[in-house]
Write a protein that holds these residues in place. Sequence first.
Motif, PDB file in Angstrom:
ATOM      1  N   ARG A   1       0.832  -1.213   0.000  1.00 37.56           N
ATOM      2  CA  ARG A   1       0.000   0.000   0.000  1.00 37.56           C
ATOM      3  C   ARG A   1       0.861   1.254   0.000  1.00 37.56           C
ATOM      4  O   ARG A   1       0.505   2.264  -0.606  1.00 37.56           O
ATOM      5  N   PHE A   2       2.000   1.201   0.701  1.00 37.79           N
ATOM      6  CA  PHE A   2       2.923   2.328   0.723  1.00 37.79           C
ATOM      7  C   PHE A   2       3.362   2.670  -0.704  1.00 37.79           C
ATOM      8  O   PHE A   2       3.336   3.825  -1.116  1.00 37.79           O
ATOM      9  N   ILE A   3       3.752   1.665  -1.469  1.00 36.37           N
ATOM     10  CA  ILE A   3       4.210   1.894  -2.843  1.00 36.37           C
ATOM     11  C   ILE A   3       3.071   2.448  -3.692  1.00 36.37           C
ATOM     12  O   ILE A   3       3.249   3.420  -4.427  1.00 36.37           O
ATOM     13  N   GLN A   4       1.884   1.864  -3.586  1.00 38.85           N
ATOM     14  CA  GLN A   4       0.730   2.341  -4.361  1.00 38.85           C
ATOM     15  C   GLN A   4       0.403   3.796  -4.033  1.00 38.85           C
ATOM     16  O   GLN A   4       0.193   4.616  -4.929  1.00 38.85           O
ATOM     17  N   ARG A   5       0.350   4.118  -2.753  1.00 41.85           N
ATOM     18  CA  ARG A   5      -0.001   5.482  -2.349  1.00 41.85           C
ATOM     19  C   ARG A   5       1.104   6.467  -2.718  1.00 41.85           C
ATOM     20  O   ARG A   5       0.822   7.621  -3.054  1.00 41.85           O
ATOM     21  N   THR A   6       2.351   6.012  -2.664  1.00 40.99           N
ATOM     22  CA  THR A   6       3.465   6.884  -3.057  1.00 40.99           C
ATOM     23  C   THR A   6       3.372   7.218  -4.533  1.00 40.99           C
ATOM     24  O   THR A   6       3.546   8.373  -4.928  1.00 40.99           O
ATOM     25  N   VAL A   7       3.096   6.225  -5.366  1.00 38.74           N
ATOM     26  CA  VAL A   7       2.957   6.450  -6.810  1.00 38.74           C
ATOM     27  C   VAL A   7       1.819   7.432  -7.084  1.00 38.74           C
ATOM     28  O   VAL A   7       1.980   8.383  -7.867  1.00 38.74           O
ATOM     29  N   LEU A   8       0.681   7.243  -6.451  1.00 41.83           N
ATOM     30  CA  LEU A   8      -0.448   8.164  -6.653  1.00 41.83           C
ATOM     31  C   LEU A   8      -0.119   9.569  -6.154  1.00 41.83           C
ATOM     32  O   LEU A   8      -0.469  10.559  -6.806  1.00 41.83           O
ATOM     33  N   SER A   9       0.564   9.660  -5.028  1.00 38.53           N
ATOM     34  CA  SER A   9       0.962  10.973  -4.501  1.00 38.53           C
ATOM     35  C   SER A   9       1.921  11.669  -5.454  1.00 38.53           C
ATOM     36  O   SER A   9       1.821  12.875  -5.681  1.00 38.53           O
ATOM     37  N   ALA A  10       2.856  10.907  -6.028  1.00 44.45           N
ATOM     38  CA  ALA A  10       3.817  11.480  -6.978  1.00 44.45           C
ATOM     39  C   ALA A  10       3.111  11.951  -8.246  1.00 44.45           C
ATOM     40  O   ALA A  10       3.401  13.043  -8.759  1.00 44.45           O
ATOM     41  N   LEU A  11       2.185  11.150  -8.765  1.00 46.27           N
ATOM     42  CA  LEU A  11       1.444  11.547  -9.959  1.00 46.27           C
ATOM     43  C   LEU A  11       0.623  12.800  -9.707  1.00 46.27           C
ATOM     44  O   LEU A  11       0.556  13.697 -10.553  1.00 46.27           O
ATOM     45  N   ASN A  12       0.015  12.886  -8.537  1.00 54.68           N
ATOM     46  CA  ASN A  12      -0.797  14.055  -8.228  1.00 54.68           C
ATOM     47  C   ASN A  12       0.082  15.295  -8.045  1.00 54.68           C
ATOM     48  O   ASN A  12      -0.291  16.388  -8.479  1.00 54.68           O
ATOM     49  N   LEU A  13       1.240  15.129  -7.434  1.00 55.45           N
ATOM     50  CA  LEU A  13       2.165  16.249  -7.291  1.00 55.45           C
ATOM     51  C   LEU A  13       2.634  16.721  -8.670  1.00 55.45           C
ATOM     52  O   LEU A  13       2.702  17.921  -8.940  1.00 55.45           O
ATOM     53  N   LEU A  14       2.906  15.776  -9.565  1.00 54.46           N
ATOM     54  CA  LEU A  14       3.286  16.113 -10.939  1.00 54.46           C
ATOM     55  C   LEU A  14       2.132  16.830 -11.646  1.00 54.46           C
ATOM     56  O   LEU A  14       2.340  17.853 -12.308  1.00 54.46           O
ATOM     57  N   ARG A  15       0.932  16.320 -11.498  1.00 51.94           N
ATOM     58  CA  ARG A  15      -0.240  16.949 -12.110  1.00 51.94           C
ATOM     59  C   ARG A  15      -0.374  18.400 -11.668  1.00 51.94           C
ATOM     60  O   ARG A  15      -0.523  19.310 -12.494  1.00 51.94           O
ATOM     61  N   ASN A  16      -0.296  18.617 -10.380  1.00 54.50           N
ATOM     62  CA  ASN A  16      -0.385  19.980  -9.853  1.00 54.50           C
ATOM     63  C   ASN A  16       0.753  20.867 -10.361  1.00 54.50           C
ATOM     64  O   ASN A  16       0.539  22.032 -10.685  1.00 54.50           O
ATOM     65  N   ALA A  17       1.945  20.305 -10.431  1.00 55.48           N
ATOM     66  CA  ALA A  17       3.106  21.082 -10.903  1.00 55.48           C
ATOM     67  C   ALA A  17       2.936  21.481 -12.366  1.00 55.48           C
ATOM     68  O   ALA A  17       3.261  22.617 -12.742  1.00 55.48           O
ATOM     69  N   ILE A  18       2.433  20.578 -13.188  1.00 53.43           N
ATOM     70  CA  ILE A  18       2.211  20.909 -14.614  1.00 53.43           C
ATOM     71  C   ILE A  18       1.199  22.040 -14.730  1.00 53.43           C
ATOM     72  O   ILE A  18       1.411  23.010 -15.475  1.00 53.43           O
ATOM     73  N   ILE A  19       0.122  21.934 -13.988  1.00 50.11           N
ATOM     74  CA  ILE A  19      -0.921  22.980 -14.032  1.00 50.11           C
ATOM     75  C   ILE A  19      -0.368  24.314 -13.546  1.00 50.11           C
ATOM     76  O   ILE A  19      -0.574  25.354 -14.189  1.00 50.11           O
ATOM     77  N   GLU A  20       0.383  24.303 -12.449  1.00 52.64           N
ATOM     78  CA  GLU A  20       0.925  25.549 -11.888  1.00 52.64           C
ATOM     79  C   GLU A  20       1.972  26.186 -12.802  1.00 52.64           C
ATOM     80  O   GLU A  20       2.027  27.410 -12.907  1.00 52.64           O
ATOM     81  N   THR A  21       2.799  25.372 -13.438  1.00 49.84           N
ATOM     82  CA  THR A  21       3.875  25.941 -14.280  1.00 49.84           C
ATOM     83  C   THR A  21       3.352  26.531 -15.569  1.00 49.84           C
ATOM     84  O   THR A  21       4.037  27.318 -16.183  1.00 49.84           O
ATOM     85  N   THR A  22       2.174  26.129 -15.956  1.00 49.27           N
ATOM     86  CA  THR A  22       1.673  26.618 -17.243  1.00 49.27           C
ATOM     87  C   THR A  22       0.562  27.645 -17.074  1.00 49.27           C
ATOM     88  O   THR A  22      -0.119  27.966 -18.039  1.00 49.27           O
ATOM     89  N   ARG A  23       0.385  28.168 -15.889  1.00 44.07           N
ATOM     90  CA  ARG A  23      -0.620  29.213 -15.661  1.00 44.07           C
ATOM     91  C   ARG A  23      -0.090  30.556 -16.063  1.00 44.07           C
ATOM     92  O   ARG A  23       1.018  30.893 -16.008  1.00 44.07           O
TER      93      ARG A  23
END
Length: 166
Positions: free
Chosen positions: A144-166
């Motif tokens: 579960r740690f690995i699964q949640r880490t992957v999802l957390s990383a993807l969400n952090l990346l998603r937010n970063a892409i949105i923020e950098t292109t505003r």
Amino acid sequence: NFYGYGEKTLSEIVGDLLKERCATVATCESCTGGSLASEIVSVPGASAYFQGSFITYSNELKQKVVGVKAFTLEQFGAVSEQTVIEMANGTKERLEVDYAVSISGIAGPDGGTEEKPVGTVWIAVATPKAVITRKFLLVDNRERFIQRTVLSALNLLRNAIIETTR
């Protein structure tokens, strides 16, 4: 965080954002052992934006492959904000991508300390403008740690892409 609706997965949404912006991504993983890269490439067409991954499980590889300084590892440890920043920057530079995601943590069941218990993970995203970091304390079940880490990383990346292109 809300990231989508319907049938789309988080990795598909991240892929769509990268394709829309003609941006590229790479990963550098320690405790997740390639699970983030695997999730990214599970999306058909990921070759349009995914450039590759480093799995730097050992401190020696963190230094040799992506340029983490020995001083950083000695002073702060492998599971630290400073280390994931250097991992992300080194990956971004070496693979010449727009975004690089790095992960280092303690998946358990052993290896934790009072200061850094099992379930501690640092994630960094190097963007065209900055490096964003987050520390998480996730469940101490390894899978579960690995699964949640992957999802957390993807969400952090998603937010970063949105923020950098505003």
